[in-house]
Design an enzyme around this catalytic site. Structure first.
Site, PDB file in Angstrom:
ATOM      1  N   PRO A   9       0.792  -1.229   0.000  1.00 55.80           N
ATOM      2  CG  PRO A   9      -0.098  -1.064   2.149  1.00 55.80           C
ATOM      3  CD  PRO A   9       0.549  -2.038   1.202  1.00 55.80           C
ATOM      4  CG  ASN A  10      -0.072   4.461   1.311  1.00 59.23           C
ATOM      5  OD1 ASN A  10      -0.974   5.163   0.858  1.00 59.23           O
ATOM      6  ND2 ASN A  10      -0.175   3.861   2.487  1.00 59.23           N
ATOM      7  CE1 TYR A  22       9.062   4.976   2.424  1.00 57.74           C
ATOM      8  CE2 TYR A  22       7.542   6.833   2.616  1.00 57.74           C
ATOM      9  CZ  TYR A  22       8.031   5.630   3.095  1.00 57.74           C
ATOM     10  OH  TYR A  22       7.510   5.078   4.238  1.00 57.74           O
ATOM     11  CG  ASN A  73       8.359  -2.040   0.106  1.00 55.12           C
ATOM     12  OD1 ASN A  73       7.838  -2.144   1.221  1.00 55.12           O
ATOM     13  ND2 ASN A  73       9.000  -0.957  -0.277  1.00 55.12           N
ATOM     14  CB  ALA A  76       1.516   0.152   6.175  1.00 57.49           C
ATOM     15  CD  GLU A  97      10.743  -7.522   5.487  1.00 55.38           C
ATOM     16  OE1 GLU A  97      11.002  -8.655   5.987  1.00 55.38           O
ATOM     17  OE2 GLU A  97      10.396  -6.546   6.173  1.00 55.38           O
ATOM     18  CG  HIS A  99      11.318  -2.300   4.314  1.00 56.77           C
ATOM     19  ND1 HIS A  99       9.943  -2.225   4.297  1.00 56.77           N
ATOM     20  CD2 HIS A  99      11.629  -3.465   4.907  1.00 56.77           C
ATOM     21  CE1 HIS A  99       9.455  -3.316   4.868  1.00 56.77           C
ATOM     22  NE2 HIS A  99      10.458  -4.089   5.252  1.00 56.77           N
ATOM     23  NE  ARG A 106      10.545   6.310   7.972  1.00 59.51           N
ATOM     24  CZ  ARG A 106       9.508   6.041   7.151  1.00 59.51           C
ATOM     25  NH1 ARG A 106       9.572   4.986   6.348  1.00 59.51           N
ATOM     26  NH2 ARG A 106       8.454   6.824   7.146  1.00 59.51           N
TER      27      ARG A 106
HETATM   28  C1  DQA Z   1       8.397   1.058   3.552  1.00 58.56           C
HETATM   29  C2  DQA Z   1       8.534   1.330   5.054  1.00 58.56           C
HETATM   30  C3  DQA Z   1       7.209   1.103   5.764  1.00 58.56           C
HETATM   31  O1  DQA Z   1       7.376   1.367   7.158  1.00 58.56           O
HETATM   32  C4  DQA Z   1       6.161   2.034   5.210  1.00 58.56           C
HETATM   33  O2  DQA Z   1       4.903   1.765   5.823  1.00 58.56           O
HETATM   34  C5  DQA Z   1       6.052   1.996   3.735  1.00 58.56           C
HETATM   35  C6  DQA Z   1       7.270   1.859   2.935  1.00 58.56           C
HETATM   36  C7  DQA Z   1       9.697   1.380   2.783  1.00 58.56           C
HETATM   37  O3  DQA Z   1       9.784   0.982   1.624  1.00 58.56           O
HETATM   38  O4  DQA Z   1      10.582   2.070   3.306  1.00 58.56           O
HETATM   39  O5  DQA Z   1       4.969   2.167   3.172  1.00 58.56           O
HETATM   40  O6  DQA Z   1       8.124  -0.337   3.366  1.00 58.56           O
END
Ligand code: DQA
Length: 146
Positions: A9-10, A22, A73, A76, A97, A99, A106
């Protein structure tokens, strides 16, 4: 060989979403990076993104059935989804995995991942290059163990 890159998501909003965290790379740029890395490695890479957990579960089930390696990835979902973890645990090929940000420097809640215990490895904080590195690892592993 075929590999899946799955974004949660996002992540479709990369480029405009919190650029200080990001970066300015868009999701379309990320797709192009993964596809060109795949071409360089002689592998077929497909990138998908969803904001819907059930859709992600379906893709993970498909990867499990097809024995495709996965770069995930979980965004959240990393921090709270037992369902995504349980789907990852069913994978039959390696899972990395990724990120974009360094989740360990963070907020405290980002330090815990439900996914890491069922992943082969984790890359965090290297920006979108983390995806390319994960793909290289997976192709290298598949070709050296074949
Ligand atoms: C993320 C880190 C997560 O904590 C966050 O919720 C994201 C992106 C990253 O790529 O740094 O949506 O996975």
């Amino acid at each position: 060989m075929r590999l899946l890159v799955l974004n949660g998501p996002n992540l479709g909003r990369l480029g405009t979403r919190e650029p200080a965290v990001y970066g300015r790379t868009t999701h379309a740029d990320l797709v192009a990076l993964c596809e060109s890395t795949g071409r360089e490695l002689g592998a077929e890479v497909e990138v998908r993104q969803t904001d819907h957990e059930g859709e992600m579960l379906g893709w993970l089930h498909e990867a499990a059935d097809e024995s495709w390696p996965v770069v995930l990835n979980p965004a959240a979902w990393t921090h709270y989804s037992v369902a995504v973890r349980d789907a990852c645990a069913q994978l039959t090929a390696p899972l990395i995995e990724v990120h974009i940000s360094n989740v360990h420097k963070r907020e405290e809640f980002r330090s815990h991942s439900y996914i890491s215990p069922v992943a082969e490895g984790v890359i965090a904080g290297l920006g979108v290059q983390g995806y390319a590195l994960a793909l290289r690892y997976l192709v290298d592993k598949a070709t050296t163990s074949a």
